[in-house]
Write a protein that holds these residues in place. Structure first.
Motif, mmCIF file in Angstrom:
data_model
loop_
_atom_site.group_PDB
_atom_site.id
_atom_site.type_symbol
_atom_site.label_atom_id
_atom_site.label_comp_id
_atom_site.label_asym_id
_atom_site.label_seq_id
_atom_site.Cartn_x
_atom_site.Cartn_y
_atom_site.Cartn_z
ATOM 1 N N ARG A 5 41.605 44.010 2.181
ATOM 2 C CA ARG A 5 42.848 44.068 2.928
ATOM 3 C C ARG A 5 42.956 45.516 3.673
ATOM 4 N NH1 ARG A 5 45.140 39.630 0.728
ATOM 5 N NH2 ARG A 5 44.217 39.027 -1.141
ATOM 6 N N HIS A 6 43.602 45.286 4.515
ATOM 7 C CA HIS A 6 43.776 46.738 5.582
ATOM 8 C C HIS A 6 43.673 47.989 4.639
ATOM 9 C CE1 HIS A 6 44.388 43.862 8.475
ATOM 10 N NE2 HIS A 6 45.577 43.885 8.461
ATOM 11 N N ARG A 40 49.566 46.302 5.197
ATOM 12 C CA ARG A 40 48.484 46.970 4.897
ATOM 13 C C ARG A 40 47.821 46.598 3.371
ATOM 14 N NH1 ARG A 40 50.524 51.413 7.643
ATOM 15 N NH2 ARG A 40 50.961 52.480 5.666
ATOM 16 N N ALA A 93 42.466 50.805 10.544
ATOM 17 C CA ALA A 93 43.386 50.260 9.307
ATOM 18 C C ALA A 93 44.600 51.213 8.689
ATOM 19 C CB ALA A 93 42.159 49.814 8.171
ATOM 20 N N PRO A 146 42.452 45.138 14.565
ATOM 21 C CA PRO A 146 41.116 44.937 14.285
ATOM 22 C C PRO A 146 40.254 44.377 15.567
ATOM 23 C CG PRO A 146 42.627 44.537 12.410
ATOM 24 C CD PRO A 146 43.504 44.896 13.682
ATOM 25 N N LEU A 174 41.302 42.364 7.092
ATOM 26 C CA LEU A 174 40.562 42.342 8.092
ATOM 27 C C LEU A 174 40.238 41.282 8.731
ATOM 28 C CD1 LEU A 174 39.220 44.740 10.121
ATOM 29 C CD2 LEU A 174 37.151 44.281 8.679
ATOM 30 N N ILE A 210 47.821 50.344 10.744
ATOM 31 C CA ILE A 210 48.265 48.904 10.689
ATOM 32 C C ILE A 210 49.608 48.741 10.293
ATOM 33 C CG2 ILE A 210 48.089 46.580 10.342
ATOM 34 C CD1 ILE A 210 44.881 46.878 10.833
#
Ligand SMILES: Cc1cc2nc3c(=O)[nH]c(=O)nc-3n(C[C@H](O)[C@H](O)[C@H](O)COP(=O)(O)OP(=O)(O)OC[C@H]3O[C@@H](n4cnc5c(N)ncnc54)[C@H](O)[C@@H]3O)c2cc1C
Length: 290
Positions: A76-77, A106, A97, A124, A111, A100
């Protein structure tokens, strides 16, 4: 409201690929759902089957393998933003990241999903293009790899083949005398950016031996700035050189006019972002601007 749709959560990438093959254009992969679910709710997209890859094991890895930082498709972000490994080996990726959307986006968004989605305002894709990430997929013809610098083809378009799933993104480790930085302007907290710039520089002492400059959000996809890169390469670092290069990034861009701003506004913002990104990238590379 969502229309009735079938749901499957296969346990392997191979099973997910097989389902995509079986349903063709009537099936869609979901990872974080942060872009897909709003599209489905608004009926901007319509599918018979959702293939949820979240149950597939061992896809949430963040690891360094030789000179590459490898990130699996269920990372995950927030994982990227909070990873010490990412911070140590590619600070630009971690800082990107961390900015975001909002916390929910997030915590769920991935990604790899953002790279597959290729939103023109997505963060990204710009970083993947600037760092020339290697994007690996599994599909009906087995494993494929794509270069981040040529993967994005404009509005939500990529080189990804039919029924392929991105399984990981591999980013070359960035360390001095290379440095990288990402800057963006967002109209309000949590909103998609209006303009972004990624800068990657390599130095030999105070001479720039290699430069990559990529803009995002102002054109249909990540956009390299070759004239500005050439202006920097082979030159000794000075404040004037960095300012001129940043101005070239803005002047050389071809922004879309929309509710976020005029062409001129976006060009000016892009110059400011380019300068900030360059100054930080040079600092991270170990350079001094006279
Ligand atoms: C309120 C809000 C604010 C946001 N702000 C930002 C922002 O500032 N910057 C930014 O970059 N993004 C932003 N996003 C988008 C967010 O980053 C999403 O996470 C991202 O765009 C898609 O990732 P996902 O994992 O959620 O993909 P999903 O929504 O699950 O899927 C998106 C698309 O990608 C495909 N896909 C997903 N994973 C894969 C895969 N592994 N292989 C192949 N195809 C795949 C899906 O089939 C779908 O077509 C925002 C979203 C929201 C809702």
């Amino acid at each position: 409201m969502l229309r009735n749709v079938k749901y499957s959560n296969p346990e392997t990438i191979a099973d997910a690929v097989a389902l995509l093959g079986e349903y063709g254009e009537d099936a869609v992969v979901i990872s974080g759902g942060q872009s897909l679910m709003p599209m489905l709710r608004q009926r901007l997209a319509d599918y018979e089957l959702i293939v949820d890859i979240n149950e597939i094991e061992d896809q949430d890895f963040v690891t360094v393998d030789g000179d590459d930082l490898r990130i699996g498709c269920l990372v995950r972000h927030a994982d990227v933003a909070n990873s010490d490994t990412v911070a140590e080996h590619c600070e630009m990726l971690a800082e990107m990241a961390a900015e975001i959307g909002d916390t929910q986006v997030r915590n769920r968004g991935t990604l790899c999903g953002a790279i597959a989605h290729a939103d023109p305002a997505g963060d990204p894709p710009v970083v993947a293009a600037a760092l020339d990430a290697e994007i690996t997929s599994q599909g009906p013809d087995g494993e494929q790899t794509y270069d981040g610098s040529t993967f994005f083809h404009g509005f939500y378009e990529t080189a990804l083949g039919k029924n392929e799933i991105i399984t990981e993104v591999s980013i070359p480790v960035v360390e001095s005398p290379r440095g990288a930085a990402y800057q963006k302007y967002e109209p309000s907290a949590g909103a998609y950016p209006t303009a972004t710039v990624a800068a990657v520089v390599e130095l030999d002492g105070d001479v720039v031996t290699d430069a990559t400059l990529v803009t995002g959000a102002i054109e249909p996809g990540p956009t390299p700035m070759p004239d500005a890169e050439s202006h920097l390469e082979g030159e000794t670092l000075t404040e004037a050189l960095v300012t001129e290069t940043a101005e070239q990034v803005g002047d050389g861009s071809d922004p879309m006019e929309d509710s976020d701003g005029s062409v001129e506004f976006k060009r000016e913002i892009t110059k400011t972002l380019a300068k900030r990104a360059l100054v930080t990238a040079i600092d991270r590379a170990g350079g001094n601007i006279e």
